[in-house]
Design an enzyme around this catalytic site. Structure first.
Site, mmCIF file in Angstrom:
data_model
loop_
_atom_site.group_PDB
_atom_site.id
_atom_site.type_symbol
_atom_site.label_atom_id
_atom_site.label_comp_id
_atom_site.label_asym_id
_atom_site.label_seq_id
_atom_site.Cartn_x
_atom_site.Cartn_y
_atom_site.Cartn_z
ATOM 1 N N CYS A 1 87.817 -12.316 24.201
ATOM 2 C CA CYS A 1 88.819 -12.768 24.805
ATOM 3 C C CYS A 1 89.249 -12.073 26.029
ATOM 4 O O CYS A 1 89.386 -10.888 26.122
ATOM 5 C CB CYS A 1 90.115 -12.557 23.734
ATOM 6 N N GLN B 1 88.258 -15.001 12.105
ATOM 7 C CA GLN B 1 87.854 -13.936 13.336
ATOM 8 C C GLN B 1 88.744 -12.930 13.380
ATOM 9 O O GLN B 1 90.213 -13.239 13.276
ATOM 10 C CB GLN B 1 88.102 -14.667 14.805
#
Length: 317
Positions: free
Chosen positions: A98, A68
């Protein structure tokens, strides 16, 4: 059904991936994010977060691992996607979900949900930069504050050529509140788009997984926090397995201790194992008692000795 073990920054490291994929039937893992700012990162950065690159980009039990990336500059994201691909990554995942304040302050993660056009440019640049045989995927929340924003965001990602999309069914402002979960939006996304979807958020057991599938129409699920509450959650969700007994969890913690002590010389172990206890207490009341015994220790050895002593006492009883 597919079940994916998702990333958790500072918690779900490669050692934990190895342990959890060894005892669960996971289909895929995604690493903690590699933070991309304004440079091409050296190989060791990728291999520190994903040492599985040296074993075919998969865990020892054979579960594929995708790397990622988190960042907002299309050029540098693409440059680093190329590095990951050249190192053998089986897939590149792009983090637009996030909610951490530090990450968002620097215009990373969920902050990009406010800029679908930039998300499009990042995905497009990464997709164009690596071979078509390597999937480029993304993870999002429903929006910054308004969940209706998800449709424009998904369209941007789909038009950019992403191969798959994980949707955490909350907005950034919704945090991790259970009351903020909106699985029905994933169903609406599925009906409006053709991109393959993975549903994420509030999947803690088999019933939750089935309810999510029924609501969303999506049979690929990602678990994150729950995998720490219940170490065999992958099998619970996928196969309706019984929750792992507490005695087996204690044994698993000792296995993790051996891995951590060997891998990082115990430097990170005290914090990591205490974090794990915080999750385990949600499912196992016994974890609170053991945590009280080890919480003041800041060195690895006394923590491991205390857990061993506790394990032995279980068998005496």
């Amino acid at each position: 059904m597919r079940v994916v073990l998702g990333p958790m920054e500072g918690v779900l490291d490669h050692l934990m991936r190895e342990i959890l994929t060894d005892i669960n039937d996971y289909d895929l893992c995604v690493t903690e994010f590699v933070r991309v700012v304004d440079q091409k990162l050296p190989e060791h950065v990728f291999k520190r977060l994903c040492p599985e690159l040296d074993q075919g980009s998969q865990t020892k039990s054979g579960v594929p691992v995708h790397i990622q990336l988190l960042g907002q500059d299309p050029i540098w994201m693409a440059e680093n996607a190329v590095v990951a691909a050249e190192l053998g990554a089986k897939g590149i995942d792009l983090n637009f979900g996030c909610p951490a304040k530090l990450v968002n302050k620097s215009k990373g993660g969920a902050a990009l949900l406010q800029h679908p056009e930039l998300i499009h440019d990042v995905v497009r640049a990464c997709r164009n930069a690596v071979d078509s045989s390597i999937p480029v995927t993304a993870k999002i929340r429903l929006g910054w504050e308004n969940p209706d924003d998800c449709f424009e965001i998904v369209d941007a990602i789909e038009q950019a050529g992403a191969n798959e999309l994980t949707v955490h069914a909350r907005t950034k402002s919704g945090g991790y509140k259970a009351s903020e979960i909106k699985w029905d939006y994933i169903n609406q996304i599925r009906q409006r788009s053709t991109i393959p979807l993975i549903a994420n958020g509030e999947i803690w057991n088999y019933a939750d997984g089935q309810a999510c599938i029924d609501t969303t129409g999506v049979d690929s699920l990602m678990v994150c926090r729950g995998a720490f509450n219940v170490p065999n959650l992958g099998n619970v969700v996928k196969h309706n397995a019984n929750v792992m007994p507490w005695s087996e969890v204690v044994e698993l913690m000792l296995v993790y201790s051996q891995y951590e002590m060997k891998g990082d010389k115990g430097l990170y172990y005290p914090n990591r194992v205490k974090q794990w206890f915080a999750y385990l207490r949600q499912q196992y009341p016994e974890a609170a008692d053991l945590f009280r015994e080890i919480r003041t220790f800041n060195k690895a050895e006394p923590i491991v000795e205390r857990i061993k002593h506790y394990r032995d006492s279980l068998y005496v009883l």
